[in-house]
Design a protein around this motif. Structure first.
Motif, PDB file in Angstrom:
ATOM      1  N   PRO A 192     -23.619  38.695  34.324  1.00  0.00           N
ATOM      2  CA  PRO A 192     -24.917  39.629  34.555  1.00  0.00           C
ATOM      3  C   PRO A 192     -25.913  38.791  35.190  1.00  0.00           C
ATOM      4  O   PRO A 192     -25.849  37.528  35.410  1.00  0.00           O
ATOM      5  CB  PRO A 192     -25.000  39.586  33.132  1.00  0.00           C
ATOM      6  CG  PRO A 192     -24.647  38.545  32.318  1.00  0.00           C
ATOM      7  CD  PRO A 192     -23.414  38.229  33.199  1.00  0.00           C
ATOM      8  N   ALA A 193     -27.088  39.222  35.481  1.00  0.00           N
ATOM      9  CA  ALA A 193     -28.160  38.767  36.008  1.00  0.00           C
ATOM     10  C   ALA A 193     -29.686  39.410  35.484  1.00  0.00           C
ATOM     11  O   ALA A 193     -29.596  40.420  34.892  1.00  0.00           O
ATOM     12  CB  ALA A 193     -28.310  38.951  37.790  1.00  0.00           C
ATOM     13  N   THR A 194     -30.736  38.782  35.668  1.00  0.00           N
ATOM     14  CA  THR A 194     -31.793  39.058  35.675  1.00  0.00           C
ATOM     15  C   THR A 194     -32.362  39.884  36.519  1.00  0.00           C
ATOM     16  O   THR A 194     -32.180  39.432  37.965  1.00  0.00           O
ATOM     17  CB  THR A 194     -33.112  38.121  35.005  1.00  0.00           C
ATOM     18  OG1 THR A 194     -32.570  36.979  35.870  1.00  0.00           O
ATOM     19  CG2 THR A 194     -32.704  37.712  33.501  1.00  0.00           C
ATOM     20  N   TYR A 195     -33.418  40.976  36.677  1.00  0.00           N
ATOM     21  CA  TYR A 195     -34.028  41.664  37.624  1.00  0.00           C
ATOM     22  C   TYR A 195     -35.497  41.614  37.274  1.00  0.00           C
ATOM     23  O   TYR A 195     -35.903  41.249  36.340  1.00  0.00           O
ATOM     24  CB  TYR A 195     -33.268  43.214  37.662  1.00  0.00           C
ATOM     25  CG  TYR A 195     -31.811  42.993  38.020  1.00  0.00           C
ATOM     26  CD1 TYR A 195     -31.481  43.196  39.576  1.00  0.00           C
ATOM     27  CD2 TYR A 195     -30.778  42.874  37.064  1.00  0.00           C
ATOM     28  CE1 TYR A 195     -30.286  42.933  39.911  1.00  0.00           C
ATOM     29  CE2 TYR A 195     -29.416  42.668  37.625  1.00  0.00           C
ATOM     30  CZ  TYR A 195     -29.329  42.813  38.960  1.00  0.00           C
ATOM     31  OH  TYR A 195     -28.030  42.651  39.449  1.00  0.00           O
ATOM     32  N   VAL A 196     -36.060  42.217  38.300  1.00  0.00           N
ATOM     33  CA  VAL A 196     -37.493  42.401  38.108  1.00  0.00           C
ATOM     34  C   VAL A 196     -37.762  43.850  38.906  1.00  0.00           C
ATOM     35  O   VAL A 196     -37.380  43.867  39.909  1.00  0.00           O
ATOM     36  CB  VAL A 196     -38.358  41.387  38.696  1.00  0.00           C
ATOM     37  CG1 VAL A 196     -38.403  41.097  39.927  1.00  0.00           C
ATOM     38  CG2 VAL A 196     -39.986  41.602  38.078  1.00  0.00           C
ATOM     39  N   TYR A 197     -38.608  44.550  38.364  1.00  0.00           N
ATOM     40  CA  TYR A 197     -39.206  45.832  38.885  1.00  0.00           C
ATOM     41  C   TYR A 197     -40.265  45.606  40.035  1.00  0.00           C
ATOM     42  O   TYR A 197     -41.064  44.867  39.915  1.00  0.00           O
ATOM     43  CB  TYR A 197     -39.768  46.985  37.824  1.00  0.00           C
ATOM     44  CG  TYR A 197     -40.159  48.181  38.238  1.00  0.00           C
ATOM     45  CD1 TYR A 197     -39.580  48.938  39.159  1.00  0.00           C
ATOM     46  CD2 TYR A 197     -41.430  48.800  37.806  1.00  0.00           C
ATOM     47  CE1 TYR A 197     -39.889  50.077  39.762  1.00  0.00           C
ATOM     48  CE2 TYR A 197     -41.811  49.986  38.337  1.00  0.00           C
ATOM     49  CZ  TYR A 197     -41.036  50.657  39.094  1.00  0.00           C
ATOM     50  OH  TYR A 197     -41.315  51.917  39.455  1.00  0.00           O
ATOM     51  N   VAL A 198     -40.197  46.183  41.326  1.00  0.00           N
ATOM     52  CA  VAL A 198     -41.040  45.745  42.541  1.00  0.00           C
ATOM     53  C   VAL A 198     -42.512  45.863  41.833  1.00  0.00           C
ATOM     54  O   VAL A 198     -43.432  45.252  42.408  1.00  0.00           O
ATOM     55  CB  VAL A 198     -40.678  46.694  43.403  1.00  0.00           C
ATOM     56  CG1 VAL A 198     -41.072  48.131  43.259  1.00  0.00           C
ATOM     57  CG2 VAL A 198     -41.423  46.233  44.665  1.00  0.00           C
TER      58      VAL A 198
END
Length: 305
Positions: free
Chosen positions: A202-208
């Motif tokens: 898995p990975a971390t993400y960020v909303y634009v």
């Protein structure tokens, strides 16, 4: 409530995607904003536009003239050479420098635990300006290393305080130019299997919208050193594909696990999870990735949100 200080901000690059949202936020906060790029597209009304090649030191100094800034936000610094030019040019022109960096600086930190900023200390990174940083193929293959060395150059020596915002994989917006979610949508629509590693991490993400707000916040603060910018909670490829499949009639993701060879975007043989506790301590709290994921996917696939 005390009125926030109006800043004179220079943004290098950043006329699309995250950058255009950053400009909008800086303007909305009442700051004086200048953007510097090669002139490919004009900035929004109210933003001064300077044209220069940031790889050309003379071009950069000529475009800046006698201008000085409270803070510079550098959206397009990818190599130690670019960072060295920036340090020379902006010493005496700004008191603070914010560089947009990347989760890819942690490419050698393979751990199931969320990685903290101290895992990569810019002051300990070896800088090699002699590498072929001007070769696009080399730079693409060494993206994380280029950013890591750029961080090191900016952190070294006096001149101005600097921080690097290490950005997670960005999702959302109807102007996402990467095509990565569209890759999934097409395969789900056609029933073509999605290639993922046998051990898919898995990975971390960020909303634009969230990362644009984070960068605008960082521009107005005084802290130095790296800070991770990621929404809370990791996401798997399967979760991303489930969110995409919700917008494909009758769609269902099929996966093909591979030991070696090419894999799909947002599938990883190692963990890319970042700890965002430092940002929270400094005053910026990220939301939960699972809460904004459906909206982000809907925006990118043109389904509203």
């Amino acid at each position: 409530m005390a009125m926030e200080k109006t800043l004179n901000v220079l943004v290098i690059g950043g006329n699309r995607y995250v950058g255009k949202r950053l400009l909008a936020r800086l303007l909305a906060q009442g700051h004086r904003v200048t953007v510097l790029n090669r002139g490919s597209s004009p900035p929004p009304p109210g933003v001064e536009h300077l044209r220069a090649d940031r790889d050309d030191e003379r071009s950069l100094t000529d475009a800046l003239g006698t201008r000085v800034f409270d803070v510079v936000v550098d959206q397009v610094c990818y190599t130690p050479r670019q960072a060295a030019i920036a340090r020379r040019v902006f010493t005496g022109r700004t008191r603070r420098y914010v560089m947009t960096s990347t989760v890819e600086v942690y490419e050698y930190e393979d751990s199931a635990a969320l990685v903290r900023e101290e895992a990569v200390d810019p002051s300990t990174v070896t800088v090699d300006p002699g590498l072929p940083w001007g070769d696009p193929t080399f730079l693409e293959a060494h993206y994380g290393e280029g950013k890591r060395q750029a961080e090191a150059v900016l952190a070294a020596g006096p001149g101005f305080g600097s921080t690097v915002v290490r950005v997670a994989h960005v999702l959302g917006g109807d102007d996402d130019f990467t095509g990565r979610l569209a890759h999934y949508a097409e395969r789900i629509r056609t029933g073509e299997p999605i290639a993922v590693p046998t051990a898919n991490r898995p990975a971390t993400y960020v909303y634009v919208e969230e990362i644009a707000s984070c960068l605008a916040w960082a521009a107005g603060e005084d802290f130095t050193g790296p800070v991770n910018a990621a929404s809370s909670g990791t996401l798997s490829t399967e979760e991303l594909c489930a969110a995409v499949a919700a917008h494909v009639p009758g769609g269902r993701a099929e996966f093909r696990h591979v030991e070696v060879g090419e894999i799909s975007p947002f599938s990883f043989r190692r963990s890319y999870g970042m700890d965002n506790a430092r940002a929270a301590r400094l005053g910026f709290t990220f939301g939960e990735a699972r809460q904004w994921l459906p909206r982000a996917v809907a925006e990118t696939l043109g389904k509203g949100g």
